[in-house]
Design a protein around this motif. Structure first.
Motif, short mmCIF file in Angstrom:
data_model
loop_
_atom_site.label_atom_id
_atom_site.label_comp_id
_atom_site.label_asym_id
_atom_site.label_seq_id
_atom_site.Cartn_x
_atom_site.Cartn_y
_atom_site.Cartn_z
N GLY A 1 0.81 -1.21 0.00
CA GLY A 1 0.00 0.00 0.00
C GLY A 1 0.85 1.26 0.00
N VAL A 2 1.88 1.29 0.85
CA VAL A 2 2.76 2.45 0.90
C VAL A 2 3.48 2.62 -0.44
N ASN A 3 4.01 1.52 -0.96
CA ASN A 3 4.70 1.59 -2.26
C ASN A 3 3.77 2.10 -3.36
N ALA A 4 2.54 1.58 -3.38
CA ALA A 4 1.58 1.99 -4.42
C ALA A 4 1.27 3.47 -4.31
N ASP A 5 1.08 3.97 -3.09
CA ASP A 5 0.79 5.40 -2.91
C ASP A 5 1.95 6.26 -3.41
N PHE A 6 3.17 5.88 -3.01
CA PHE A 6 4.33 6.66 -3.44
C PHE A 6 4.52 6.57 -4.96
N VAL A 7 4.42 5.37 -5.49
CA VAL A 7 4.65 5.18 -6.92
C VAL A 7 3.60 5.93 -7.74
N GLU A 8 2.37 5.94 -7.26
CA GLU A 8 1.31 6.67 -7.97
C GLU A 8 1.63 8.16 -8.02
N GLU A 9 2.00 8.72 -6.89
CA GLU A 9 2.35 10.15 -6.84
C GLU A 9 3.60 10.43 -7.66
N ILE A 10 4.61 9.62 -7.47
CA ILE A 10 5.87 9.81 -8.19
C ILE A 10 5.65 9.61 -9.68
N GLY A 11 4.81 8.65 -10.03
CA GLY A 11 4.55 8.36 -11.44
C GLY A 11 3.99 9.56 -12.18
N GLU A 12 3.05 10.26 -11.56
CA GLU A 12 2.48 11.45 -12.19
C GLU A 12 3.55 12.51 -12.39
N SER A 13 4.37 12.70 -11.36
CA SER A 13 5.45 13.68 -11.45
C SER A 13 6.46 13.28 -12.53
N GLU A 14 6.77 12.00 -12.59
CA GLU A 14 7.73 11.51 -13.58
C GLU A 14 7.19 11.70 -15.00
N ARG A 15 5.91 11.48 -15.20
CA ARG A 15 5.31 11.68 -16.54
C ARG A 15 5.38 13.14 -16.95
#
Length: 176
Positions: A69-83
């Motif tokens: 859950g923690v990884n998914a939350d971070f990756v989701e936020e980071i993913g938008e920023s990375e895009r």
């Protein structure tokens, strides 16, 4: 009991002058590394004779769920920023590449694409005029422009011709 003294993380503990993005990834790495250590400890406890294996396995599943859950939350936020970063950097790179391109390269790309379509049995999207036909047409246009320039040079009167023309015009008016 095992001692962890002297065992250091490969990740520096001192804050560095690195980008905030790197600190986020470092923190996520340290989080996952800590969870791995905790799970390894629980698996070792499971092997003890007095361990309640079903309870320890349930605890491990809960920890894995929390990690996911923690990884998914971070990756989701980071993913938008990375895009967003990816798009911004793509535009910068593309702008630089355009400065290196020959404007006529687009014609070669179209010609290549039309050849691919022909091989696939698809109809052409564009008609490509052979270079030789354009060269002849360009030559005719250039010759016509040169002739116009020569005519305009010939038709401009010289200063002597201008004064002679004025005198002739003046003589005609006085005779009338």
């Amino acid at each position: 009991m095992a001692s962890f003294e002297g065992i250091r993380s490969p990740v520096p503990t001192q804050p560095s002058a690195c980008s905030p993005k790197l600190r986020i990834y470092e923190s996520l790495f340290l989080w996952n590394q800590g969870v791995d250590q905790l799970l390894a400890t629980l698996r070792r406890l499971e092997k003890m004779p007095f361990a309640d294996k079903p309870s320890l396995q349930c605890t491990q599943a809960g920890i894995e769920e929390l990690r996911a859950g923690v990884n998914a939350d971070f990756v989701e936020e980071i993913g938008e920023s990375e895009r967003l970063d990816q798009g911004r950097f793509w535009k910068q790179r593309r702008a630089y590449e355009r400065t290196l391109e020959d404007p006529d390269d687009v014609y070669f790309a179209v010609e290549e694409r039309e050849e691919q379509r022909r091989k696939q049995g698809l109809p052409p999207r564009l008609g490509i005029v052979p270079h030789s036909a354009l060269a002849n047409e360009e030559k005719l246009i250039e010759e016509e422009q040169e002739r116009k320039q020569q005519r305009s040079k010939r038709s401009k009167p010289t200063p002597k011709a201008k004064s002679a023309s004025r005198e002739k015009s003046h003589d005609e008016k006085t005779r009338a």
